[in-house]
Design a protein around this motif. Structure first.
Motif, PDB file in Angstrom:
ATOM      1  N   CYS A 108     -11.407  -8.282 -12.809  1.00 34.64           N
ATOM      2  CA  CYS A 108     -11.855  -8.432 -11.427  1.00 34.64           C
ATOM      3  C   CYS A 108     -13.187  -9.167 -11.303  1.00 34.64           C
ATOM      4  O   CYS A 108     -13.531  -9.645 -10.218  1.00 34.64           O
ATOM      5  CB  CYS A 108     -11.960  -7.067 -10.751  1.00 34.64           C
ATOM      6  N   ALA A 109     -13.950  -9.265 -12.405  1.00 39.43           N
ATOM      7  CA  ALA A 109     -15.179 -10.052 -12.350  1.00 39.43           C
ATOM      8  C   ALA A 109     -14.858 -11.538 -12.255  1.00 39.43           C
ATOM      9  O   ALA A 109     -15.694 -12.330 -11.810  1.00 39.43           O
ATOM     10  CB  ALA A 109     -16.042  -9.772 -13.578  1.00 39.43           C
ATOM     11  N   ALA A 110     -13.650 -11.923 -12.675  1.00 36.95           N
ATOM     12  CA  ALA A 110     -13.219 -13.316 -12.551  1.00 36.95           C
ATOM     13  C   ALA A 110     -12.711 -13.598 -11.148  1.00 36.95           C
ATOM     14  O   ALA A 110     -13.051 -14.605 -10.536  1.00 36.95           O
ATOM     15  CB  ALA A 110     -12.125 -13.623 -13.577  1.00 36.95           C
TER      16      ALA A 110
ATOM     17  N   LEU B 227     -14.171  -5.863 -19.644  1.00 37.58           N
ATOM     18  CA  LEU B 227     -13.223  -5.162 -18.792  1.00 37.58           C
ATOM     19  C   LEU B 227     -13.858  -5.056 -17.409  1.00 37.58           C
ATOM     20  O   LEU B 227     -15.026  -4.657 -17.290  1.00 37.58           O
ATOM     21  CB  LEU B 227     -12.934  -3.754 -19.313  1.00 37.58           C
ATOM     22  N   SER B 228     -13.135  -5.439 -16.381  1.00 40.59           N
ATOM     23  CA  SER B 228     -13.681  -5.331 -15.026  1.00 40.59           C
ATOM     24  C   SER B 228     -12.562  -4.933 -14.072  1.00 40.59           C
ATOM     25  O   SER B 228     -11.453  -5.440 -14.166  1.00 40.59           O
ATOM     26  CB  SER B 228     -14.333  -6.645 -14.598  1.00 40.59           C
ATOM     27  N   TRP B 229     -12.868  -4.040 -13.163  1.00 40.95           N
ATOM     28  CA  TRP B 229     -11.852  -3.400 -12.337  1.00 40.95           C
ATOM     29  C   TRP B 229     -12.344  -3.301 -10.899  1.00 40.95           C
ATOM     30  O   TRP B 229     -13.440  -3.765 -10.556  1.00 40.95           O
ATOM     31  CB  TRP B 229     -11.530  -2.015 -12.887  1.00 40.95           C
ATOM     32  N   SER B 230     -11.535  -2.676 -10.067  1.00 40.32           N
ATOM     33  CA  SER B 230     -11.914  -2.477  -8.667  1.00 40.32           C
ATOM     34  C   SER B 230     -11.508  -1.082  -8.226  1.00 40.32           C
ATOM     35  O   SER B 230     -10.911  -0.315  -8.992  1.00 40.32           O
ATOM     36  CB  SER B 230     -11.232  -3.529  -7.778  1.00 40.32           C
TER      37      SER B 230
ATOM     38  N   ASN C 247     -18.352  -1.595 -12.107  1.00 37.39           N
ATOM     39  CA  ASN C 247     -17.016  -2.182 -12.257  1.00 37.39           C
ATOM     40  C   ASN C 247     -16.902  -3.182 -13.408  1.00 37.39           C
ATOM     41  O   ASN C 247     -15.886  -3.858 -13.533  1.00 37.39           O
ATOM     42  CB  ASN C 247     -16.601  -2.876 -10.963  1.00 37.39           C
ATOM     43  N   ILE C 248     -17.940  -3.285 -14.247  1.00 38.67           N
ATOM     44  CA  ILE C 248     -17.901  -4.203 -15.382  1.00 38.67           C
ATOM     45  C   ILE C 248     -18.324  -3.460 -16.640  1.00 38.67           C
ATOM     46  O   ILE C 248     -19.323  -2.736 -16.647  1.00 38.67           O
ATOM     47  CB  ILE C 248     -18.821  -5.418 -15.176  1.00 38.67           C
ATOM     48  N   LEU C 249     -17.559  -3.644 -17.711  1.00 36.93           N
ATOM     49  CA  LEU C 249     -17.887  -3.054 -19.003  1.00 36.93           C
ATOM     50  C   LEU C 249     -17.762  -4.132 -20.076  1.00 36.93           C
ATOM     51  O   LEU C 249     -16.683  -4.642 -20.336  1.00 36.93           O
ATOM     52  CB  LEU C 249     -16.945  -1.886 -19.320  1.00 36.93           C
ATOM     53  N   SER C 250     -18.897  -4.482 -20.661  1.00 39.16           N
ATOM     54  CA  SER C 250     -18.927  -5.432 -21.768  1.00 39.16           C
ATOM     55  C   SER C 250     -19.024  -4.625 -23.049  1.00 39.16           C
ATOM     56  O   SER C 250     -19.992  -3.888 -23.266  1.00 39.16           O
ATOM     57  CB  SER C 250     -20.139  -6.364 -21.630  1.00 39.16           C
TER      58      SER C 250
ATOM     59  N   HIS D  91     -13.862 -14.765  -3.123  1.00 34.64           N
ATOM     60  CA  HIS D  91     -12.815 -14.205  -3.977  1.00 34.64           C
ATOM     61  C   HIS D  91     -13.322 -13.144  -4.941  1.00 34.64           C
ATOM     62  O   HIS D  91     -12.531 -12.545  -5.672  1.00 34.64           O
ATOM     63  CB  HIS D  91     -12.088 -15.324  -4.735  1.00 34.64           C
ATOM     64  N   LYS D  92     -14.628 -12.863  -4.939  1.00 36.77           N
ATOM     65  CA  LYS D  92     -15.151 -11.755  -5.744  1.00 36.77           C
ATOM     66  C   LYS D  92     -15.256 -10.465  -4.931  1.00 36.77           C
ATOM     67  O   LYS D  92     -15.574  -9.411  -5.473  1.00 36.77           O
ATOM     68  CB  LYS D  92     -16.539 -12.107  -6.303  1.00 36.77           C
ATOM     69  N   VAL D  93     -14.965 -10.580  -3.623  1.00 35.14           N
ATOM     70  CA  VAL D  93     -15.129  -9.424  -2.749  1.00 35.14           C
ATOM     71  C   VAL D  93     -13.862  -9.217  -1.907  1.00 35.14           C
ATOM     72  O   VAL D  93     -13.912  -8.806  -0.767  1.00 35.14           O
ATOM     73  CB  VAL D  93     -16.401  -9.608  -1.878  1.00 35.14           C
ATOM     74  N   PHE D  94     -12.689  -9.514  -2.530  1.00 30.64           N
ATOM     75  CA  PHE D  94     -11.378  -9.263  -1.932  1.00 30.64           C
ATOM     76  C   PHE D  94     -11.105 -10.158  -0.729  1.00 30.64           C
ATOM     77  O   PHE D  94     -10.305  -9.825   0.134  1.00 30.64           O
ATOM     78  CB  PHE D  94     -11.215  -7.778  -1.579  1.00 30.64           C
ATOM     79  N   GLY D  95     -11.776 -11.301  -0.714  1.00 29.21           N
ATOM     80  CA  GLY D  95     -11.506 -12.327   0.272  1.00 29.21           C
ATOM     81  C   GLY D  95     -10.734 -13.462  -0.370  1.00 29.21           C
ATOM     82  O   GLY D  95     -10.383 -13.410  -1.559  1.00 29.21           O
ATOM     83  N   PRO D  96     -10.457 -14.525   0.378  1.00 27.65           N
ATOM     84  CA  PRO D  96      -9.691 -15.647  -0.174  1.00 27.65           C
ATOM     85  C   PRO D  96     -10.518 -16.509  -1.117  1.00 27.65           C
ATOM     86  O   PRO D  96     -11.752 -16.527  -1.055  1.00 27.65           O
ATOM     87  CB  PRO D  96      -9.285 -16.431   1.081  1.00 27.65           C
TER      88      PRO D  96
END
Length: 382
Positions: free
Chosen positions: A11-13, A359-362, A302-305, A206-211
């Motif tokens: 999700c970070a991408a 790993l990145s999630w929402s 929401n990010i784990l490196s 697109h990083k905040v659930f937009g287009p």
């Protein structure tokens, strides 16, 4: 029926577009398709109204006037406009020094490299081994001829939050302009971005659930005066002359709604992401992982490196590809894979850099089969 594809942990991408946002976007693509620049009929007026609403929604989340919201194609363009757009003013005023960090996104580092080629001097502050830069070091690098300080709010690879409030507090009111790349934090750590000493803020839809394909640059006035930015393109008067071209009304409206939803639901989303992170850390603990980012100094929930000792990141991604979709760095550089400049700047050993995955999630990410992941990685390490 469960999606047969692996669970998405990148999700970070990019994030999926919120269905509520997608509905608005599609309506404006198909039904209310007017050009916001057409002022002679109701179609154009309706389109302009949608743009105005989106500008207002974003302005409210950041505590800025709607006219200080400049729509762009995304955070990359916003970063370029913030940095390259100040170059002419810097040259005219003999302020050709810029302070930034060695862990910035390429959308910042590459414009800085271009300015270096044009005779500007750039000071890049390095992070510590956890991925955090020091506000004192950033402020100590500022000189009388410093034009701009550009520091990302949170790193896109490690999730490490940077001390933007301390930097903003330490800059003189009439000192260098302060730019913050907030692609990863807008909609998540938004209150910190309301600091009135931050002049420029880059955000991405697109990083905040937009287009995809839309973002904004927040350009705060100083003392009621506009910042001396010059456009990167010419050919129209849109966006206060800073970003010409026909407004992508459906995308802009989608960003506006996504921004409003992110602010309304921000705390609930953060709690869900924090629970996910805690579960991930507990599950991976038997593998003795190396975690990047100091929790006490702030990391995004929401990010784990993470690097698994003894394992290469490519091998990890291949082994887990049926279970989860993860990455080993920024999506913007994955087409030409090279060791992470972020992890290298942190001074990490080569094997740790080579073994790191992100790993990145929402808040919408389903439950992950951690037992299968740990078993797979344990077998891989044998």
């Amino acid at each position: 029926m469960r999606d047969a594809r692996p669970i998405y942990l990148d999700c970070a991408a990019t994030t999926a577009t919120d269905p509520r946002v997608a509905e608005v976007v599609m309506r404006l693509f198909v039904e209310e398709f007017g050009n916001a620049g057409s002022r002679t009929h109701t179609y154009g007026a309706a389109a302009q109204g949608e743009v105005n609403i989106a500008r207002q929604r974003i302005g409210v989340t950041l505590g800025v006037d709607p006219e200080e919201v400049i729509f762009t194609s995304g955070a990359t363009e916003s970063d370029n406009l913030a940095i390259l757009g100040l170059a002419a003013f810097g040259t005219a005023e003999a302020r050709r020094h810029i302070v930034s960090t060695a862990i910035e996104h390429k959308a910042v580092l590459e414009p800085l490299a271009r300015l270096t080629d044009e005779g500007f001097e750039v000071t890049l502050v390095r992070p510590d081994r956890a991925g955090h830069v020091s506000a004192d070091e950033v402020l100590a690098a500022v000189r009388r001829d410093t034009l701009l300080v550009s520091v990302m709010h949170a790193n896109n690879e490690t999730g490490a939050l940077q001390p933007i409030a301390a930097i903003a507090d330490g800059l003189a009111a009439d000192g260098p302009f302060l730019h913050v790349d907030a692609a990863q934090t807008y909609g998540r750590e938004t209150p910190a971005l309301r600091h009135t000493r931050i002049d420029l803020v880059s955000i991405s839809g697109h990083k905040v659930f937009g287009p995809k394909g839309v973002g904004a640059l927040i350009v705060r006035r100083r003392g009621g005066r506009r910042l001396p930015l010059r456009p990167l393109m010419v050919g129209g008067g849109q966006e206060r002359g800073l970003r010409p071209g026909t407004h992508p009304v459906p995308l802009i409206a989608g960003l506006g709604l996504a921004a409003e939803l992110a602010e309304t639901e921000r705390e609930a989303r953060a709690r869900a992401c924090a629970r996910f992170r805690s579960a991930a850390l507990d599950a991976l603990a038997p593998l003795a992982p190396v975690i990047h980012g100091d929790h006490d100094r702030g990391v995004l929930p929401n990010i784990l490196s993470v690097a698994i000792p003894g394992l290469d990141s490519e091998a990890v991604m291949v082994a887990l590809k049926e279970l989860v979709a993860v990455s080993n760095g920024s999506a913007c550089t994955s087409a030409r894979y090279e060791p992470s400049h972020v992890l290298a700047a942190m001074g990490l050993p080569e094997d740790e850099i080579d073994g790191t995955v992100r790993l990145s999630w929402s808040h919408t990410t389903p439950t992950v089969p951690w037992d299968k992941i740990v078993a797979t990685l344990s077998d891989l390490r044998l």
